[in-house]
Design an enzyme around this catalytic site. Structure first.
Site, PDB file in Angstrom:
ATOM      1  CE  LYS A  13      -2.337   0.693   3.789  1.00 31.71           C
ATOM      2  NZ  LYS A  13      -1.977   1.991   4.423  1.00 31.71           N
ATOM      3  NE  ARG A  88      -5.351   3.067  12.357  1.00 32.80           N
ATOM      4  CZ  ARG A  88      -4.378   2.460  11.715  1.00 32.80           C
ATOM      5  NH1 ARG A  88      -4.509   1.216  11.340  1.00 32.80           N
ATOM      6  NH2 ARG A  88      -3.251   3.089  11.451  1.00 32.80           N
ATOM      7  NE  ARG A 127      13.589 -10.068   3.994  1.00 29.33           N
ATOM      8  CZ  ARG A 127      14.043  -8.874   3.612  1.00 29.33           C
ATOM      9  NH1 ARG A 127      13.365  -8.161   2.755  1.00 29.33           N
ATOM     10  NH2 ARG A 127      15.172  -8.405   4.117  1.00 29.33           N
ATOM     11  NE  ARG A 159      13.901 -11.132   7.915  1.00 30.10           N
ATOM     12  CZ  ARG A 159      13.187 -10.043   8.090  1.00 30.10           C
ATOM     13  NH1 ARG A 159      13.135  -9.460   9.252  1.00 30.10           N
ATOM     14  NH2 ARG A 159      12.486  -9.528   7.106  1.00 30.10           N
ATOM     15  NE  ARG A 170       1.449  -5.403  11.242  1.00 35.18           N
ATOM     16  CZ  ARG A 170       2.312  -4.893  10.391  1.00 35.18           C
ATOM     17  NH1 ARG A 170       3.430  -5.551  10.130  1.00 35.18           N
ATOM     18  NH2 ARG A 170       2.104  -3.737   9.821  1.00 35.18           N
TER      19      ARG A 170
END
Ligand SMILES: [Zn+2]
Length: 238
Positions: A13, A88, A127, A159, A170
């Site tokens: 975003k 929100r 990643r 990682r 989230r």
């Protein structure tokens, strides 16, 4: 044109907002930034915000409204705002409608970037960073192209997966909290869904298309064969 952009964390975003801001000359309104700037100003309100934040409490909707009103009421930003990460919840959405109305403005379009949780997980878990040259890859979407000799399996580090749980959480929070807000705007026929799982550039083109229609921009055929260009209304050919 005033815009709201929604997208789950990790959907890109921020990148898209930056493109839009530059192309359409908008003011990017993020409540986090407004709060930080007010604190920095050391105004009465800023000092109040500072003590609320330091106590760990949430800043009230009233304060957020005041900060937003400062922008909305400013001629400089009239009909040039992109709301990022706001509203929100439903109350904030209704507040925003009233506030804009007060200054003869409205939300013209709500862009909803859609990325599935599965893709967001793969963006994180896939990643890889080359420990030699620092190049960043993604196992699923952007694997090494064998053009750098150091970027081989032994040097590519991943990682740990701890942050996947955080991302899932989230994402779910985002979905839950924005659903009623999106419903609100859907009833006003303002929501445009944009597939956020494609290339950054094609996402941008799609959003641009929607915004250009609102701005009254026009696709024209340039002197170059098959090339099209978007131009603002004031530059339309006679
Ligand atoms: Zn490398």
């Amino acid at each position: 044109m005033n815009i709201i952009i929604f997208g789950p964390p990790g959907a890109g975003k921020g990148t898209q907002s930056n493109f839009i801001v530059n192309k359409f000359k908008l003011f990017q309104l993020s409540t986090g930034d407004l709060l930080r700037e007010e604190i920095k100003k050391k105004s009465d309100l800023g000092n109040k915000i500072s003590s609320i934040v330091n106590s760990g409490a949430l800043v009230s909707d009233d304060i957020i409204n005041t900060l937003i009103e400062n922008i909305v009421s400013n001629e400089k930003y009239k009909n040039r705002i992109i709301f990022d990460g706001y509203p929100r919840n439903l109350t904030q959405a209704e507040n925003l409608t009233n506030l804009l109305k007060k200054y003869n403005q409205k939300i013209d379009i709500v862009i909803r970037l859609q990325v599935s949780l599965d893709v967001i997980k793969k963006r994180i878990t896939g990643r890889m960073v080359c420990s030699v040259c620092g190049s960043i890859y993604n196992e699923f979407f952007n694997p090494p192209k064998n053009d750098k000799p150091c970027c081989i399996k032994e040097n590519l580090k991943k990682r740990t997966d701890d942050n996947v749980d955080v991302a899932v959480k989230r994402y779910e929070t985002y979905e839950e909290s924005t659903e009623p807000v999106l419903d609100y705007y859907a009833k006003l026929n303002l929501v445009k869904n944009v597939n956020g799982e494609t290339e950054i550039e094609s996402i941008y083109n799609k959003i641009s298309e929607y915004l250009s229609v609102i701005e009254g921009w026009l696709w024209i055929i340039t002197p170059y064969k098959y090339a099209f260009k978007l131009i603002p209304k004031k530059l339309w050919p006679e």
